[in-house]
Design an enzyme around this catalytic site. Structure first.
Site, PDB file in Angstrom:
ATOM      1  N   HIS A  65       1.843   2.449   5.991  1.00 42.27           N
ATOM      2  CA  HIS A  65       1.810   0.679   6.649  1.00 42.27           C
ATOM      3  C   HIS A  65       0.286   0.479   6.870  1.00 42.27           C
ATOM      4  CE1 HIS A  65       1.780  -0.839  10.726  1.00 42.27           C
ATOM      5  NE2 HIS A  65       1.476  -0.618  11.088  1.00 42.27           N
ATOM      6  N   CYS A  66       0.264  -1.146   7.173  1.00 38.54           N
ATOM      7  CA  CYS A  66      -1.095  -1.066   6.556  1.00 38.54           C
ATOM      8  C   CYS A  66      -1.951  -1.379   7.655  1.00 38.54           C
ATOM      9  CB  CYS A  66      -1.222  -2.106   4.881  1.00 38.54           C
ATOM     10  SG  CYS A  66      -3.117  -2.705   5.314  1.00 38.54           S
TER      11      CYS A  66
END
Length: 555
Positions: free
Chosen positions: A459-460
């Site tokens: 998850h960025c």
């Protein structure tokens, strides 16, 4: 059930106690039925089981001895002196072959027995034997029956954190909000008794009613979680909108209970939620705080404001650093105010995205207002504009496109659960207890987005989205074009200093050059520092992504 006010009384009243108390295990032959060694006879016994009675033979799964005694006339329905039938002993020890055999010989599937007047299905559920639960239900066992303490199997499974059994029972048709004799639902039991998050997640995915109160205390699941100081579950309940002001029969809210027990973390967390929902705000702020969209916009917009104010104050033509220091203190006070009033614990992942958008916005303003006029070469300007188009396109795709969310209808979810359970493979390593789906290879549940992503990478926070099968190529493109853009800003900053600043780098060295460029244009220097920060994480992340792509292609 009498009403009480202390934790000890809550525990006495609320629990379906285990069939056997742990302190009695060593004083009873029941100890072997719970022991990890129960799957095989004790080593000091010889292989001759001819002297064993049928109870002991059932506990240890000696099928031939059991069949010998039954064929000799032993009634499989006959309870022992503890009022426990053979089917109970076979169920609690997960003796699948013996269960099939005893039922074929007339054993009653839902025969009641033991101190808690339970069925074999209750016993198997307490021990977490999913295979046995599936088998007994195939033979017609009723999971909705209540034991002597008023609990059905789904309540027991929730209490003892047997998530797979909870999933199977609900998939087979049990009401997710089924109440036991005391008015407790599975969600209440999971909130009160289990500190792992899987049972609660699963029940919430099945749309369990969060704000339902029990029959006697009128406690909601959040009340019970606070009573147990179950912080993991408290967060889950709050994330789905649990009512922090719900009152029990004594008029106590979950916050009141937390204060009574002097639990600082829970008290603070509940107060934060009240503030985030606008419940403790002045009337003129309540309308804004209660709007999630407004709170999210403030969180995204704050970095834009802060980056501008830091550079603006540094760029002011004021000699006194005391005045500038006071202005920076004012910025800090402003950020603290916005954080306290508008920032939402559940949306903190929006901050990195806001920082990215804010810094890039001001970098572009800097390029076009300060740096562009000093760079007249079309060989610089045209590639920069093309790079900008590539950056905007890939960022937009990384941010807003579907990263590969794995979806299923409620009917498909229940069908999957039943198929996996009855196939003997309902394992949380391949089954997501939140999304209720079979997880494909290389997929993972994202704790931030609360969804399963195919070929999950990470998850960025910088794009506010997961990176997976649907947007991985755009994410790599985003990193590449972002790296190029930052390099252009650094190049433009150095060119600006050469053209507009009186520097003596070649004569006096780096440490003299540094204050010269900082004082020449504090704003440019501030943007340059931002560029250095971002180029560090972008370079590392791009190298990692390219390595993974390269290794993945080789494999």
């Amino acid at each position: 059930m009498a009403e009480t006010g202390n934790m000890g009384d809550y525990q006495k009243q609320a629990g379906c106690t285990p069939i056997f108390q742990p302190e009695l295990e060593e004083q009873s032959h029941f100890h072997h039925s719970y022991s990890s060694e129960a799957s095989k006879p004790p080593k000091h016994h010889q292989e001759d089981y001819s002297t064993w009675d049928i109870i002991k033979a059932t506990q240890y799964g000696i099928f031939e001895r059991c069949r010998e005694l039954v064929e000799a006339g032993y009634d499989v329905r006959q309870p022992d002196k503890e009022n426990v039938a053979l089917l109970h002993w076979a169920a609690i020890n997960n003796r699948v072959d013996l269960v099939r055999y005893y039922i074929s010989k007339g054993a009653i599937v839902d025969q009641l027995g033991g101190d808690l007047n339970s069925t074999p299905l209750h016993w198997a559920t307490r021990q977490g034997h999913l295979t046995m639960v599936v088998l007994l239900m195939k033979y017609g066992a009723d999971p909705s029956l209540l034991d002597g303490e008023g609990c059905s199997c789904v309540h027991l499974a929730a209490q003892f954190q047997h998530t797979a059994i909870v999933a199977y029972l609900i998939a087979k048709g049990l009401d997710v909000d089924m109440m036991d004799q005391n008015g407790m639902t599975p969600l209440m039991w999971a909130s009160y008794r289990t500190y792992g998050m899987d049972p609660t997640r699963l029940l919430l995915t099945f749309n369990a009613t969060v704000n339902l109160g029990d029959k006697f205390h009128k406690n909601t699941a959040l009340h019970w979680a606070v009573l147990a100081a179950n912080t993991n579950v408290i967060n889950l309940l709050l994330d789905v909108g649990a009512n922090v002001d719900a009152q029990n029969v004594k008029g106590e809210s979950p916050l009141d209970l937390a204060k009574q027990r002097k639990n600082a973390w829970i008290t603070t967390r509940l107060q934060e939620v009240r503030q985030a929902r606008g419940l403790d705000s002045p009337s003129f702020l309540h309308r804004f705080r209660s709007n999630k969209s407004v709170r999210q916009k403030v969180m995204l917009g704050t970095p834009f404001l802060v980056v501008w104010l830091i550079g603006l104050i540094a760029d002011l033509n004021i000699e006194s650093w005391i005045i500038k220091g006071a202005l920076y203190v004012g910025v800090w006070v402003l950020v603290q105010f916005l954080s306290k009033v508008f920032f939402d614990h559940s949306m903190h992942s929006a901050l990195p995205l806001g920082i990215y958008l804010g810094t890039k916005f001001w970098m572009y303003i800097t390029w076009f207002v300060w740096l562009w006029p000093g760079i007249n070469s079309i060989s610089i300007q045209l590639p920069f504009m093309l790079n900008t188009l590539g950056l905007l396109y890939n960022f937009g795709k990384s941010w807003k496109s579907d990263p590969g969310v794995i979806k299923a209808s409620e009917e498909q979810k229940k069908k999957t659960i039943v198929e996996l359970a009855e196939g003997g493979s309902l394992d949380l390593s391949i089954f997501c207890s939140t999304c209720l789906i079979r997880k494909p290879v290389r997929s993972k549940h994202c704790a931030v987005c609360n969804r399963c992503i195919a070929k999950f990478d990470h998850h960025c926070p910088w794009v506010g989205n997961c990176v997976g099968a649907g947007n991985h190529r755009y994410f790599v493109g985003y990193l590449f074009f972002l790296l190029c853009m930052i390099c252009w800003v650094i190049y433009g900053s150095v060119t600006f200093w050469d053209l507009h600043c009186h520097t003596s780098y070649h004569l006096d060295g780096f440490w003299t050059y540094l204050p010269q460029i900082a004082s020449c244009s504090p704003w440019i220097f501030w943007m340059f520092l931002n560029s250095l920060f971002h180029i560090a994480w972008v370079t590392v992340l791009l190298m990692c992504q390219l390595y993974q792509v390269f290794v993945g292609d080789l494999l």
